[in-house]
Design a protein around this motif. Structure first.
Motif, PDB file in Angstrom:
ATOM      1  N   SER A  22      -3.465  -7.919  -4.532  1.00 26.56           N
ATOM      2  CA  SER A  22      -4.113  -6.749  -3.864  1.00 26.56           C
ATOM      3  C   SER A  22      -4.072  -5.710  -4.678  1.00 26.56           C
ATOM      4  O   SER A  22      -3.469  -5.707  -5.794  1.00 26.56           O
ATOM      5  CB  SER A  22      -3.704  -6.592  -2.445  1.00 26.56           C
ATOM      6  N   ASP A  23      -4.347  -4.488  -4.215  1.00 20.97           N
ATOM      7  CA  ASP A  23      -4.356  -3.090  -4.951  1.00 20.97           C
ATOM      8  C   ASP A  23      -3.278  -2.355  -4.048  1.00 20.97           C
ATOM      9  O   ASP A  23      -3.233  -1.005  -4.510  1.00 20.97           O
ATOM     10  CB  ASP A  23      -5.722  -2.512  -5.172  1.00 20.97           C
ATOM     11  N   GLU A  24      -2.631  -2.624  -3.299  1.00 24.44           N
ATOM     12  CA  GLU A  24      -1.883  -1.989  -2.230  1.00 24.44           C
ATOM     13  C   GLU A  24      -0.504  -2.462  -2.245  1.00 24.44           C
ATOM     14  O   GLU A  24      -0.111  -3.557  -2.707  1.00 24.44           O
ATOM     15  CB  GLU A  24      -2.300  -1.471  -1.069  1.00 24.44           C
ATOM     16  N   LEU A  25       0.498  -1.386  -1.605  1.00 24.40           N
ATOM     17  CA  LEU A  25       1.813  -1.918  -1.425  1.00 24.40           C
ATOM     18  C   LEU A  25       2.183  -0.965  -0.232  1.00 24.40           C
ATOM     19  O   LEU A  25       2.131   0.159  -0.004  1.00 24.40           O
ATOM     20  CB  LEU A  25       2.741  -1.053  -2.670  1.00 24.40           C
ATOM     21  N   LEU A  26       2.591  -1.719   0.879  1.00 28.95           N
ATOM     22  CA  LEU A  26       2.936  -1.311   2.066  1.00 28.95           C
ATOM     23  C   LEU A  26       4.403  -0.526   1.841  1.00 28.95           C
ATOM     24  O   LEU A  26       5.440  -1.202   1.455  1.00 28.95           O
ATOM     25  CB  LEU A  26       3.207  -2.190   3.309  1.00 28.95           C
ATOM     26  N   SER A  27       4.485   0.728   2.185  1.00 25.87           N
ATOM     27  CA  SER A  27       5.624   1.262   2.291  1.00 25.87           C
ATOM     28  C   SER A  27       6.679   1.338   3.225  1.00 25.87           C
ATOM     29  O   SER A  27       6.255   0.706   4.408  1.00 25.87           O
ATOM     30  CB  SER A  27       5.175   2.696   2.131  1.00 25.87           C
ATOM     31  N   SER A  38      -0.852  11.859  -4.520  1.00 26.37           N
ATOM     32  CA  SER A  38      -0.784  11.176  -5.941  1.00 26.37           C
ATOM     33  C   SER A  38       0.390  11.386  -6.286  1.00 26.37           C
ATOM     34  O   SER A  38       1.008  12.423  -6.467  1.00 26.37           O
ATOM     35  CB  SER A  38      -1.824  12.041  -6.702  1.00 26.37           C
ATOM     36  N   LEU A  39       1.187  10.415  -6.615  1.00 26.19           N
ATOM     37  CA  LEU A  39       2.442  10.031  -7.082  1.00 26.19           C
ATOM     38  C   LEU A  39       2.516   9.305  -8.746  1.00 26.19           C
ATOM     39  O   LEU A  39       1.787   8.491  -9.101  1.00 26.19           O
ATOM     40  CB  LEU A  39       3.258   9.221  -6.150  1.00 26.19           C
ATOM     41  N   LEU A  40       3.521   9.342  -9.425  1.00 30.88           N
ATOM     42  CA  LEU A  40       3.821   8.753 -10.438  1.00 30.88           C
ATOM     43  C   LEU A  40       4.900   7.549 -10.309  1.00 30.88           C
ATOM     44  O   LEU A  40       6.198   8.168 -10.136  1.00 30.88           O
ATOM     45  CB  LEU A  40       4.210   9.652 -11.547  1.00 30.88           C
ATOM     46  N   PHE A  41       4.592   6.468 -10.755  1.00 29.98           N
ATOM     47  CA  PHE A  41       5.639   5.504 -10.868  1.00 29.98           C
ATOM     48  C   PHE A  41       6.098   5.279 -12.182  1.00 29.98           C
ATOM     49  O   PHE A  41       5.322   5.085 -13.012  1.00 29.98           O
ATOM     50  CB  PHE A  41       5.202   3.999 -10.161  1.00 29.98           C
ATOM     51  N   LYS A  42       7.534   5.570 -12.716  1.00 31.75           N
ATOM     52  CA  LYS A  42       7.966   5.284 -13.792  1.00 31.75           C
ATOM     53  C   LYS A  42       8.956   4.070 -14.102  1.00 31.75           C
ATOM     54  O   LYS A  42       9.696   3.872 -13.097  1.00 31.75           O
ATOM     55  CB  LYS A  42       8.708   6.588 -14.146  1.00 31.75           C
ATOM     56  N   VAL A  51      -0.329   6.270  -8.612  1.00 35.35           N
ATOM     57  CA  VAL A  51      -0.607   5.619  -7.407  1.00 35.35           C
ATOM     58  C   VAL A  51      -1.026   6.763  -6.398  1.00 35.35           C
ATOM     59  O   VAL A  51      -0.573   7.887  -6.664  1.00 35.35           O
ATOM     60  CB  VAL A  51       0.375   4.893  -7.065  1.00 35.35           C
ATOM     61  N   GLN A  52      -1.839   6.330  -5.204  1.00 37.31           N
ATOM     62  CA  GLN A  52      -2.190   7.014  -4.225  1.00 37.31           C
ATOM     63  C   GLN A  52      -1.289   6.684  -3.253  1.00 37.31           C
ATOM     64  O   GLN A  52      -1.254   5.615  -2.959  1.00 37.31           O
ATOM     65  CB  GLN A  52      -3.679   7.053  -3.860  1.00 37.31           C
ATOM     66  N   PHE A  53      -0.858   7.871  -2.379  1.00 39.08           N
ATOM     67  CA  PHE A  53      -0.221   7.582  -0.923  1.00 39.08           C
ATOM     68  C   PHE A  53      -0.756   8.099   0.197  1.00 39.08           C
ATOM     69  O   PHE A  53      -1.092   9.111   0.055  1.00 39.08           O
ATOM     70  CB  PHE A  53       1.372   8.145  -1.229  1.00 39.08           C
ATOM     71  N   LEU A  54      -1.087   7.019   1.072  1.00 32.10           N
ATOM     72  CA  LEU A  54      -1.433   7.468   2.433  1.00 32.10           C
ATOM     73  C   LEU A  54      -0.549   7.779   3.435  1.00 32.10           C
ATOM     74  O   LEU A  54      -0.362   6.626   3.874  1.00 32.10           O
ATOM     75  CB  LEU A  54      -2.912   6.749   2.515  1.00 32.10           C
ATOM     76  N   ALA A  55       0.022   8.787   3.621  1.00 32.38           N
ATOM     77  CA  ALA A  55       1.022   8.874   4.612  1.00 32.38           C
ATOM     78  C   ALA A  55       0.567   8.347   5.935  1.00 32.38           C
ATOM     79  O   ALA A  55       1.391   7.895   6.604  1.00 32.38           O
ATOM     80  CB  ALA A  55       1.293  10.461   4.489  1.00 32.38           C
ATOM     81  N   GLU A  56      -0.546   8.679   6.383  1.00 31.18           N
ATOM     82  CA  GLU A  56      -1.273   8.115   7.643  1.00 31.18           C
ATOM     83  C   GLU A  56      -1.021   6.418   8.036  1.00 31.18           C
ATOM     84  O   GLU A  56      -0.337   5.997   8.969  1.00 31.18           O
ATOM     85  CB  GLU A  56      -2.371   8.344   8.157  1.00 31.18           C
ATOM     86  N   GLU A  57      -1.131   5.644   6.872  1.00 30.99           N
ATOM     87  CA  GLU A  57      -0.731   4.396   6.414  1.00 30.99           C
ATOM     88  C   GLU A  57       0.560   3.786   6.245  1.00 30.99           C
ATOM     89  O   GLU A  57       0.626   2.665   6.386  1.00 30.99           O
ATOM     90  CB  GLU A  57      -2.049   3.662   5.773  1.00 30.99           C
ATOM     91  N   GLY A  58       1.106   4.953   5.436  1.00 28.21           N
ATOM     92  CA  GLY A  58       2.197   4.329   4.692  1.00 28.21           C
ATOM     93  C   GLY A  58       2.038   3.462   3.838  1.00 28.21           C
ATOM     94  O   GLY A  58       2.974   2.545   3.508  1.00 28.21           O
TER      95      GLY A  58
END
Length: 125
Positions: A22-27, A38-42, A51-58
């Motif tokens: 998929s295009d997502e990762l459950l937090s 909007s966050l940066l994974f290094k 990556v985009q982070f939707l806090a409501e969905e985690g």
């Protein structure tokens, strides 16, 4: 990888095959409301992905190219080291329970070159 600003505990996420297809990762973040949308994974090899982070969905979104670039299939672990409010240092643990040998690749949106050589995770984790 340098560390600046807010440093929170590290956390581990086991990847499922469904996530890597998929295009997502459950937090698993319990403090997700502290992060920007909007966050940066290094990664050790210089690979960086926004990556985009939707806090409501985690949920993190925009990861399909990372899954493809690192040939992740599910069963791997990602260790996240929170680095401020905009960045995560990310370590990939393979199926053999050691940090992977990172491929010589950078994200297609980057203007930099990959770092050469295998870099092992330090004992700080």
């Amino acid at each position: 990888m340098e560390s600046y600003g807010l440093v929170l505990p590290k956390f581990v996420k086991f990847l499922t095959a469904a996530e890597t297809n998929s295009d997502e990762l459950l937090s698993i973040l319990t403090y997700g409301n502290r992060f920007a949308p909007s966050l940066l994974f290094k990664f050790h090899n210089g690979y960086e992905i926004v990556v985009q982070f939707l806090a409501e969905e985690g949920t993190f979104y925009g990861l399909s190219t990372m899954y493809d670039d690192f040939e992740l299939e599910g069963g791997e672990m990602l260790i996240f080291e929170v680095n401020g409010i905009f960045d995560f240092n990310v370590y990939i643990i393979g199926l053999d329970l050691t940090e992977i040998e990172y491929p010589n690749v950078v994200h297609y949106m980057q203007n930099s070159h990959p770092k050469v050589g295998k870099i092992l995770m330090t004992s700080r984790l």
